[in-house]
Design an enzyme around this catalytic site. Structure first.
Site, mmCIF file in Angstrom:
data_model
loop_
_atom_site.group_PDB
_atom_site.id
_atom_site.type_symbol
_atom_site.label_atom_id
_atom_site.label_comp_id
_atom_site.label_asym_id
_atom_site.label_seq_id
_atom_site.Cartn_x
_atom_site.Cartn_y
_atom_site.Cartn_z
ATOM 1 N N CYS A 62 46.419 38.162 46.592
ATOM 2 C CA CYS A 62 47.486 37.171 46.524
ATOM 3 C C CYS A 62 46.957 35.861 47.113
ATOM 4 O O CYS A 62 46.184 35.869 48.074
ATOM 5 C CB CYS A 62 48.753 37.521 47.293
ATOM 6 N N ARG A 87 42.645 35.193 43.116
ATOM 7 C CA ARG A 87 43.106 36.139 44.134
ATOM 8 C C ARG A 87 44.146 37.122 43.612
ATOM 9 O O ARG A 87 44.536 38.058 44.310
ATOM 10 C CB ARG A 87 43.691 35.380 45.325
ATOM 11 N N TRP A 95 48.910 39.636 43.505
ATOM 12 C CA TRP A 95 48.238 40.878 43.114
ATOM 13 C C TRP A 95 49.113 41.974 43.707
ATOM 14 O O TRP A 95 49.182 42.137 44.929
ATOM 15 C CB TRP A 95 46.826 40.930 43.680
ATOM 16 N N ASN A 122 50.822 37.008 51.847
ATOM 17 C CA ASN A 122 49.626 37.719 51.377
ATOM 18 C C ASN A 122 49.328 38.795 52.409
ATOM 19 O O ASN A 122 49.272 38.499 53.602
ATOM 20 C CB ASN A 122 48.459 36.726 51.288
ATOM 21 N N GLY A 123 49.183 40.048 51.952
ATOM 22 C CA GLY A 123 48.875 41.133 52.886
ATOM 23 C C GLY A 123 49.908 42.238 52.788
ATOM 24 O O GLY A 123 50.580 42.375 51.760
ATOM 25 N N GLU A 162 24.631 48.128 39.257
ATOM 26 C CA GLU A 162 25.340 46.852 39.114
ATOM 27 C C GLU A 162 25.654 46.546 37.635
ATOM 28 O O GLU A 162 26.743 46.066 37.310
ATOM 29 C CB GLU A 162 24.502 45.730 39.755
ATOM 30 N N LYS A 211 29.444 45.977 36.265
ATOM 31 C CA LYS A 211 29.827 44.733 35.603
ATOM 32 C C LYS A 211 30.424 45.006 34.227
ATOM 33 O O LYS A 211 31.435 44.432 33.844
ATOM 34 C CB LYS A 211 28.580 43.844 35.493
ATOM 35 N N GLU A 235 33.929 46.607 34.569
ATOM 36 C CA GLU A 235 34.900 45.677 35.120
ATOM 37 C C GLU A 235 35.340 44.619 34.112
ATOM 38 O O GLU A 235 36.512 44.272 34.019
ATOM 39 C CB GLU A 235 34.215 45.019 36.312
ATOM 40 N N HIS A 265 18.488 65.591 35.150
ATOM 41 C CA HIS A 265 19.116 66.569 36.039
ATOM 42 C C HIS A 265 20.593 66.759 35.712
ATOM 43 O O HIS A 265 21.344 67.259 36.553
ATOM 44 C CB HIS A 265 18.924 66.157 37.503
ATOM 45 N N LYS A 313 39.894 39.003 43.179
ATOM 46 C CA LYS A 313 38.569 38.692 43.734
ATOM 47 C C LYS A 313 38.436 39.112 45.197
ATOM 48 O O LYS A 313 37.416 39.634 45.608
ATOM 49 C CB LYS A 313 38.322 37.196 43.611
HETATM 50 C C1 F6R Z 1 32.401 43.237 41.304
HETATM 51 C C2 F6R Z 1 33.012 42.644 42.468
HETATM 52 C C3 F6R Z 1 33.444 43.530 43.578
HETATM 53 C C4 F6R Z 1 33.077 42.887 44.930
HETATM 54 C C5 F6R Z 1 33.675 43.720 46.076
HETATM 55 C C6 F6R Z 1 33.277 43.159 47.426
HETATM 56 O O1 F6R Z 1 32.046 42.277 40.377
HETATM 57 O O2 F6R Z 1 33.177 41.461 42.538
HETATM 58 O O3 F6R Z 1 32.898 44.796 43.464
HETATM 59 O O4 F6R Z 1 31.697 42.818 45.024
HETATM 60 O O5 F6R Z 1 35.066 43.739 45.984
HETATM 61 O O6 F6R Z 1 33.698 41.841 47.567
HETATM 62 P P1 F6R Z 1 33.068 40.880 48.652
HETATM 63 O O7 F6R Z 1 31.643 40.688 48.304
HETATM 64 O O8 F6R Z 1 33.871 39.631 48.579
HETATM 65 O O9 F6R Z 1 33.216 41.592 49.972
#
Ligand code: F6R
Length: 590
Positions: free
Chosen positions: A2, A27, A75, A101-102, A467, A471, A474, A490, A585
């Protein structure tokens, strides 16, 4: 999660708040809303489910008058994605409006008390309780500050909120406990937000609030208090983020723009204050043991760091997922150093790991992008990514910045001068790799219909395989798995059938031959091999050529085509890569 924002000044608040919401949308984007207080002391609210642009289209928004107001992008945590659950919330007599927020942990208890006193709740959220509580307490105290200290005394949980009271026109209040809140100091106007990005177009002078701090803002004054109501003197900080860097420029999405920025940001990561690097290196050298923690993409950077530290500096490292940290906290070595890695510096799991480590006497240093974030303030030393704001929800440029910083530290500790200076060639190599854009778009166009993807690599390429899969999941919602190439046989090889795409990370380094054999095993079972390498092979059905580089630089170069593949697969599937479903994010809940 949020985003919250508040404005008090001499201009109409709505358009300033709407612009701020657009910048905070990373956010959360389940719903959005704005409330203002007009000159007749009436509070007005306009909100809608969906993204900020949906709110912006609402005709009522143009009639929203007032020079003080609040805004929110959500969110969802407590209560579904509905209009009633959207913020800002109102108290029952429309005397108070709040954004939050929270999580308010004791909201059910507070709500029961307020219900009994006749307050009528309209939403399923934990947040609405704040509006009613402020109204109830203010009715007794008739003074904003004592009312606010009483409110925060009653709230339990992790939160940042802002409120406006009809009875106290042109005063905005805010409180912070374990969720970010930043004050922006303008000229005849002041701002409050979850992130300085929200108001960076208006001022670059900010005060980062700490936990258990309250703030009262009018157009001319900002006063900060502790939760007991004592005034606190806090210096303002000038932040350097350029307004230009939050625009999409010529790119269709922030994600693509941020992928392309990596030719510069990998070098920005190396441009550190030498004293900060010395302090970090010294902490590493003195540590009895080194732990690294992070989540998601940052965790993958930590996995790569372990290999870099082991290979180049001969320092053994243990990598712990922040969300699993509780399992290890009793076992931590007190002479250890914990390196916390986080783009946002606000991830609840990371902050909780840091808190636990500090409680055990462990020293904490961090690698963070968001300057002024909680993690920076909780760390004894920090290196900043310096890659500018990352708006796309998926981590891209912040990941490669983290890799560059870990590279620099490992090489410095291992006194590998030649490789250290070679790191400066990464910008040019990334630029060359960005030239793969059209080819990868074409591959994604063809393969976006696949149900499953696999990503494999050995050694330094293994974290990149993880990774690449994260990606793709996501952004495009295609099921994907990343694994060590040698592990396929395996078990997972059973999943390979005709045409299943398998991305093989295989530049010519020490792992080349073994990985190529694993790729052949997949091909023999019908898998479609997408080779990311420096050398073509008939094993590859698709060949993505990355430039020849030192082995420690390959992971940075591999990140680029993997990010592009995920981006273009999302676009081919008509998904918005900037705002993947169900995500946000900054993950500020555990
Ligand atoms: C994937 C992504 C998330 C963040 C994770 C940690 O693309 O963005 O997996 O890497 O939520 O976020 P930070 O780095 O902000 O602690």
């Amino acid at each position: 999660m949020c985003g919250i924002m508040g404005y008090v000044g001499d201009r109409e608040a709505t358009s300033i708040l709407l612009d701020g919401l657009r910048r905070l949308e990373y956010r959360g984007y389940d719903s959005a809303g704005i409330s203002t207080l007009d000159s007749n002391r009436k509070i007005h609210v306009v909100k809608d489910v969906g993204k900020v642009e949906q709110l912006a289209q609402k005709a009522e928004l143009s009639g929203l008058r007032g020079i003080a107001g609040l805004a929110h992008t959500r969110w969802a945590t407590h209560g579904g994605v509905t209009m009633l659950n959207a913020h800002p919330h109102l108290s029952c007599n429309r005397e108070v409006t709040i954004v939050h927020n929270g999580i308010i942990e004791n909201y059910l208890e507070l709500r029961r008390d307020l219900d009994a006193k006749g307050h009528l709740f309209v939403s399923d959220t934990d947040s609405e309780v704040i509006a009613h509580l402020v109204e109830a307490v203010y009715r007794n105290k008739k003074d904003v500050l004592p009312a606010l200290t009483d409110v925060v005394r009653q709230l339990k949980g992790a939160y940042a909120f802002a409120a406006i009271l009809a009875d106290a026109p042109n005063v905005m209040v805010g409180a912070r406990q374990d969720a970010p809140l930043v004050v922006g100091l303008g000229n005849g106007e002041n701002f409050l937000a979850s992130d300085a990005l929200a108001f960076i177009g208006h001022t670059d002078r900010v005060i980062f609030l700490d936990n258990r701090e309250l703030v009262l803002l009018t157009e001319k004054n900002v006063t900060i208090y502790d939760f007991e109501g004592n005034v606190k003197q806090k210096p303002a900080t000038q932040i350097a983020w350029e307004l230009g860097s939050v625009s999409r420029r010529e790119f269709e999405h922030y994600t693509l723009k941020e992928i392309h920025e990596q030719k510069e940001t990998v070098l920005q990561a190396l441009r550190q204050d030498p004293r900060s690097v010395d302090v970090f290196v010294d902490a590493l050298e003195r540590a009895g043991k080194v732990y690294i923690t992070g989540c998601g993409t940052s965790f993958h950077a930590a996995l790569l760091a372990k290999l870099l530290f082991t290979t180049y500096a001969k320092i053994p490292v243990e990598v712990l997922l922040s969300s699993e940290f509780d399992q290890y906290e009793e076992l931590l070595d007190k002479k250890a150093l914990l390196i916390a890695v986080s783009q946002s510096g606000e991830t609840a799991d990371v902050l909780s790991a840091v808190k636990a480590a500090r409680k055990m006497g462990v020293k904490v240093c961090s690698i963070v992008n968001a300057m002024g974030s909680t993690l920076v303030r909780e760390s004894e030393c920090t290196l900043l990514n310096n890659c500018g704001p990352e708006i796309g929800v998926a981590a891209t440029k912040s990941f490669t910045s983290q890799l560059m910083i870990f590279n620099m530290l490992a090489l410095r500790l291992g006194q590998r001068e030649a490789e250290l200076s070679d790191l400066w060639s990464t910008g040019r190599l990334v630029e060359k790799t960005l030239g793969l854009d059209a080819q990868i778009q074409e591959i994604a166009d063809r393969l976006h219909v696949a149900n499953d993807f696999y990503f494999v690599g050995r050694s330094l390429h293994h974290p990149l395989a993880l990774e690449g899969a994260l990606k793709l999941k996501e952004l495009s919602y295609i099921h994907a798995e990343g694994m060590a190439a040698g592990e396929l046989k395996h078990g997972s090889l059973a999943l390979i059938s005709e045409g299943v795409p398998v991305v093989v990370l295989n530049p010519e380094d020490g792992t080349y031959g073994d990985t190529l054999s694993n790729a052949s095993e997949v091909k023999a079972r019908g898998g479609r091999i997408i080779g990311v390498s420096t050398k073509p092979s008939k094993v590859y059905d698709e060949y993505i050529e990355i430039p020849v580089a030192a082995p420690n630089i390959y992971p940075v170069l591999e990140a680029v085509p993997l990010q592009m593949l995920a981006y273009y697969a999302a676009v081919s599937r008509q998904q918005n890569p900037d705002y993947p479903r169900n995500l946000a994010k900054s993950v500020t809940v555990k």
